[in-house]
Design a protein around this motif. Structure first.
Motif, PDB file in Angstrom:
ATOM      1  N   LEU A  26      -1.988  31.258  -7.423  1.00 42.74           N
ATOM      2  CA  LEU A  26      -2.977  32.080  -6.718  1.00 42.74           C
ATOM      3  C   LEU A  26      -4.074  31.233  -6.084  1.00 42.74           C
ATOM      4  O   LEU A  26      -5.175  31.715  -5.828  1.00 42.74           O
ATOM      5  CB  LEU A  26      -3.606  33.108  -7.674  1.00 42.74           C
ATOM      6  N   TRP A  81     -16.604  34.907 -13.654  1.00 39.64           N
ATOM      7  CA  TRP A  81     -17.113  34.076 -14.759  1.00 39.64           C
ATOM      8  C   TRP A  81     -18.581  33.713 -14.556  1.00 39.64           C
ATOM      9  O   TRP A  81     -19.317  33.545 -15.520  1.00 39.64           O
ATOM     10  CB  TRP A  81     -16.258  32.816 -14.945  1.00 39.64           C
ATOM     11  N   SER A 119     -11.715  33.179 -13.337  1.00 42.25           N
ATOM     12  CA  SER A 119     -12.187  31.911 -12.774  1.00 42.25           C
ATOM     13  C   SER A 119     -12.283  31.973 -11.251  1.00 42.25           C
ATOM     14  O   SER A 119     -13.002  31.190 -10.631  1.00 42.25           O
ATOM     15  CB  SER A 119     -11.228  30.771 -13.124  1.00 42.25           C
ATOM     16  N   THR A 159      -0.672  27.632 -15.025  1.00 42.67           N
ATOM     17  CA  THR A 159      -2.097  27.334 -15.237  1.00 42.67           C
ATOM     18  C   THR A 159      -2.397  25.836 -15.103  1.00 42.67           C
ATOM     19  O   THR A 159      -1.724  24.996 -15.702  1.00 42.67           O
ATOM     20  CB  THR A 159      -2.541  27.803 -16.644  1.00 42.67           C
ATOM     21  N   LEU A 193     -12.125  24.843 -14.773  1.00 41.68           N
ATOM     22  CA  LEU A 193     -11.762  26.205 -15.154  1.00 41.68           C
ATOM     23  C   LEU A 193     -10.256  26.414 -15.054  1.00 41.68           C
ATOM     24  O   LEU A 193      -9.634  25.954 -14.093  1.00 41.68           O
ATOM     25  CB  LEU A 193     -12.433  27.218 -14.207  1.00 41.68           C
ATOM     26  N   PRO A 194      -9.666  27.133 -16.020  1.00 42.26           N
ATOM     27  CA  PRO A 194      -8.241  27.427 -15.893  1.00 42.26           C
ATOM     28  C   PRO A 194      -7.992  28.422 -14.756  1.00 42.26           C
ATOM     29  O   PRO A 194      -8.728  29.410 -14.633  1.00 42.26           O
ATOM     30  CB  PRO A 194      -7.893  28.059 -17.250  1.00 42.26           C
ATOM     31  N   VAL A 195      -7.027  28.124 -13.929  1.00 35.59           N
ATOM     32  CA  VAL A 195      -6.637  29.034 -12.839  1.00 35.59           C
ATOM     33  C   VAL A 195      -5.114  29.099 -12.782  1.00 35.59           C
ATOM     34  O   VAL A 195      -4.426  28.191 -13.252  1.00 35.59           O
ATOM     35  CB  VAL A 195      -7.165  28.576 -11.453  1.00 35.59           C
ATOM     36  N   ASP A 196      -4.621  30.184 -12.190  1.00 33.35           N
ATOM     37  CA  ASP A 196      -3.189  30.273 -11.902  1.00 33.35           C
ATOM     38  C   ASP A 196      -2.959  29.526 -10.585  1.00 33.35           C
ATOM     39  O   ASP A 196      -3.469  29.952  -9.539  1.00 33.35           O
ATOM     40  CB  ASP A 196      -2.776  31.744 -11.739  1.00 33.35           C
ATOM     41  N   PHE A 255      -8.145  36.417 -26.939  1.00 35.05           N
ATOM     42  CA  PHE A 255      -8.741  36.920 -25.692  1.00 35.05           C
ATOM     43  C   PHE A 255      -8.596  35.876 -24.586  1.00 35.05           C
ATOM     44  O   PHE A 255      -8.210  36.199 -23.457  1.00 35.05           O
ATOM     45  CB  PHE A 255     -10.221  37.272 -25.931  1.00 35.05           C
ATOM     46  N   SER A 256      -8.888  34.610 -24.905  1.00 38.01           N
ATOM     47  CA  SER A 256      -8.835  33.551 -23.892  1.00 38.01           C
ATOM     48  C   SER A 256      -7.415  33.283 -23.414  1.00 38.01           C
ATOM     49  O   SER A 256      -7.216  32.845 -22.284  1.00 38.01           O
ATOM     50  CB  SER A 256      -9.434  32.259 -24.443  1.00 38.01           C
ATOM     51  N   GLY A 284      -6.984  38.047 -16.815  1.00 36.64           N
ATOM     52  CA  GLY A 284      -7.285  37.116 -17.891  1.00 36.64           C
ATOM     53  C   GLY A 284      -8.279  36.072 -17.388  1.00 36.64           C
ATOM     54  O   GLY A 284      -8.840  36.189 -16.298  1.00 36.64           O
ATOM     55  N   TRP A 285      -8.472  35.043 -18.206  1.00 37.36           N
ATOM     56  CA  TRP A 285      -9.457  34.000 -17.884  1.00 37.36           C
ATOM     57  C   TRP A 285      -9.146  33.342 -16.528  1.00 37.36           C
ATOM     58  O   TRP A 285     -10.036  33.097 -15.710  1.00 37.36           O
ATOM     59  CB  TRP A 285      -9.453  32.965 -19.012  1.00 37.36           C
ATOM     60  N   GLN A 286      -7.863  33.080 -16.285  1.00 34.99           N
ATOM     61  CA  GLN A 286      -7.483  32.417 -15.035  1.00 34.99           C
ATOM     62  C   GLN A 286      -7.908  33.240 -13.811  1.00 34.99           C
ATOM     63  O   GLN A 286      -8.299  32.684 -12.781  1.00 34.99           O
ATOM     64  CB  GLN A 286      -5.960  32.206 -14.987  1.00 34.99           C
ATOM     65  N   ILE A 287      -7.778  34.564 -13.931  1.00 36.95           N
ATOM     66  CA  ILE A 287      -8.174  35.442 -12.830  1.00 36.95           C
ATOM     67  C   ILE A 287      -9.696  35.442 -12.693  1.00 36.95           C
ATOM     68  O   ILE A 287     -10.240  35.339 -11.587  1.00 36.95           O
ATOM     69  CB  ILE A 287      -7.642  36.879 -13.076  1.00 36.95           C
ATOM     70  N   ALA A 318      -5.094  35.573 -23.147  1.00 36.98           N
ATOM     71  CA  ALA A 318      -4.463  36.821 -22.681  1.00 36.98           C
ATOM     72  C   ALA A 318      -3.747  36.649 -21.342  1.00 36.98           C
ATOM     73  O   ALA A 318      -2.798  37.372 -21.046  1.00 36.98           O
ATOM     74  CB  ALA A 318      -5.515  37.929 -22.574  1.00 36.98           C
ATOM     75  N   GLY A 319      -4.188  35.683 -20.543  1.00 36.25           N
ATOM     76  CA  GLY A 319      -3.565  35.452 -19.238  1.00 36.25           C
ATOM     77  C   GLY A 319      -2.353  34.532 -19.305  1.00 36.25           C
ATOM     78  O   GLY A 319      -1.850  34.106 -18.265  1.00 36.25           O
ATOM     79  N   HIS A 363     -15.480  40.915 -17.499  1.00 32.44           N
ATOM     80  CA  HIS A 363     -14.861  40.210 -18.620  1.00 32.44           C
ATOM     81  C   HIS A 363     -13.420  40.645 -18.860  1.00 32.44           C
ATOM     82  O   HIS A 363     -12.670  39.966 -19.567  1.00 32.44           O
ATOM     83  CB  HIS A 363     -15.686  40.451 -19.886  1.00 32.44           C
ATOM     84  N   ILE A 364     -13.044  41.779 -18.293  1.00 33.83           N
ATOM     85  CA  ILE A 364     -11.675  42.280 -18.546  1.00 33.83           C
ATOM     86  C   ILE A 364     -10.859  42.441 -17.262  1.00 33.83           C
ATOM     87  O   ILE A 364      -9.813  43.072 -17.272  1.00 33.83           O
ATOM     88  CB  ILE A 364     -11.701  43.602 -19.353  1.00 33.83           C
TER      89      ILE A 364
END
Lengths: 158, 290
Positions: A62, B78, B107, A50, A56-59, A128-129, B102-105, A131-132, B98-99
């Motif tokens: 990807l 997002w 984005s 990350t 924004l957080p991204v992988d 929740f935030s 995760g947040w990174q995806i 979770a990734g 929202h599901i």
């Protein structure tokens, strides 16, 4: 053919050459020696890679490196300021919110992004935030507590 | 990953000509959360990757109360849930985006990309079908529209022909006394693929007592996400009650032809269709009344 990319990483202008097939993660680690960012699964499940891309957080596994022309990127190397740890880093350290450490840079980046968006998240928002981001050592409780402690310690500086 | 060329056209016409020229050897990149993995793992191959995120028509969206929403195909998840007006008007879609990962995806991953990827278990597609979304496609032969319910043709396959791309989605204005919801069943809390997903939309009469119109859609129970037409039509004119929701759930099971796999046996999935149809209808009705 290599493509020339100009970007900003941790506040500094950075230029690099890359092949279109190369991920941002590969370039950060192999070309720019920013090895804080880890390769875990390399398919968007674990969050160890990350980084914060334009806020924004991204992988980073990807993201194609050619996509970040003109972008603003933050990596774990830029989180501490003048040898002063960020509250999230300080609280991870004090709360022993890590064991092997591979997932930690990813957790730090997502947690930092969370606190910049929601300075006082509740436990559910934190879980929740995050979770990734996967951690196979801690069982997550210490990580969640560290983020809570960071939120309580001070408004997170940008 | 294998080598490919990369382009990021800023005009729709340029994208179409580049896609047409490369034909089967071209792949479209929006958020990249599926295609980059597929290219890396050899599930897809490409000589040319066309990044569509710089084409204005694909990134635009603007909410105007009472009007249909035009959602650019590359708009990431997002931006849907952070927009208070869109997220309030299209709650089923908001629930879904929202599901997704995760947040990174979220984005990066786009709603249009989730539709094009055509996973049988896609989260946003039942929501899009329930909300009666229409896909706008552009290609060398011009423009055409396809309902979201007909966009996917098989696992990982869609109606796009050589040189075509998804430009935007139209989501009809929700109208008064309407509500929608999407839910999925997964064995964990987040970051998983639906065992079954269900999206429901209802429009109630002005007293909020009867259902005037309903649309139910399901995922992970067939080769593509499916519209439960019989159950949806049956609901028109029905009062709001748990018994009615349960009967709609039974009717919805008729379109489910699930497989057994590691996520769950077919019998269990069919059972979940009833449960999730009931729950999403209840939530949609509750939202329609408030």
């Amino acid at each position: 053919m290599k493509t020339h990319v100009s970007t900003t990483i941790n506040g500094e202008a950075v230029e690099f050459l890359c092949q279109p097939r190369q991920s941002l993660l590969e370039i950060l680690r192999d070309e720019l020696s920013l090895t804080g960012c880890k390769e875990g699964c390399n398919n968007g499940n674990c969050g160890a890679c990350t980084v914060i891309l334009n806020g924004l957080p991204v992988d980073s596994c990807l993201v194609l490196a050619v996509e970040v022309e003109g972008a603003n990127i933050e990596t774990v190397e830029g989180v501490a300021q003048q040898r002063q740890l960020h509250p999230v880093q300080q609280c991870f350290l004090e709360g022993a919110a890590l064991q092997c450490g591979i997932c930690t840079p990813g957790f730090i980046m997502t947690s930092k992004a969370l606190l910049e968006k929601h300075p006082a998240p509740d436990e559910e928002e934190i879980r929740f935030s995050l979770a990734g981001n996967l951690c196979r050592c801690t069982g997550y409780d210490k990580i969640v507590h560290a983020v809570q402690a960071a939120a309580e310690s001070a408004p997170a500086p940008k | 990953m294998i080598d490919f060329e990369y382009t990021a056209p800023t005009q729709l016409d340029d994208a179409i000509s580049q896609l047409s020229e490369a034909g089967d050897r071209a792949r479209i990149l929006a958020g990249g959360t599926d295609i980059i993995v597929q290219l890396r793992e050899g599930l897809q191959s490409a000589d040319l990757v066309v990044d569509v995120k710089k084409i204005p028509e694909l990134t635009q969206f603007e909410f105007t109360a009472g009007q249909d929403l035009q959602l650019g195909a590359s708009v990431p998840c997002w931006q849907v849930y952070e927009n208070s007006e869109i997220s309030a008007a299209y709650t089923a879609l908001t629930d879904a985006v929202h599901i997704i990962g995760g947040w990174q995806i979220q984005s990066r991953a786009s709603v249009g990309g989730n539709l094009c990827n055509a996973s049988p278990a896609a989260d946003s597609i039942p929501a899009l079908i329930a909300l009666d979304a229409v896909a706008h496609i552009a290609g060398p032969a011009g423009r055409r529209t396809v309902p979201a319910s007909e966009f996917c043709t098989a696992p990982g396959r869609n109606v796009l022909e050589k040189g075509e791309l998804l430009v935007s989605l139209t989501l009809p204005a929700p109208g008064p006394h309407s509500g929608s919801a999407y839910q999925r069943f997964i064995p964990r809390n987040e970051m998983d693929i639906a065992v079954v997903g269900a999206g429901s939309y209802v429009r109630l009469d002005s007293d909020g007592q009867k259902i005037e119109q309903a649309r139910i859609a399901l995922s992970a129970v067939a080769a593509t996400p499916v519209f439960a037409e019989e159950a949806s039509n049956w609901l028109a004119g029905q009062p709001i009650s748990e018994d009615v929701f349960a009967e709609a759930g039974e009717l919805a099971k008729k379109v489910a032809s699930p497989i057994d796999d590691m996520r769950g046996p077919a019998e269990y999935r069919t059972h979940l269709v009833g449960v999730l149809t009931r729950r999403t209808l209840a939530t949609a009705c509750e939202r329609a009344r408030t």
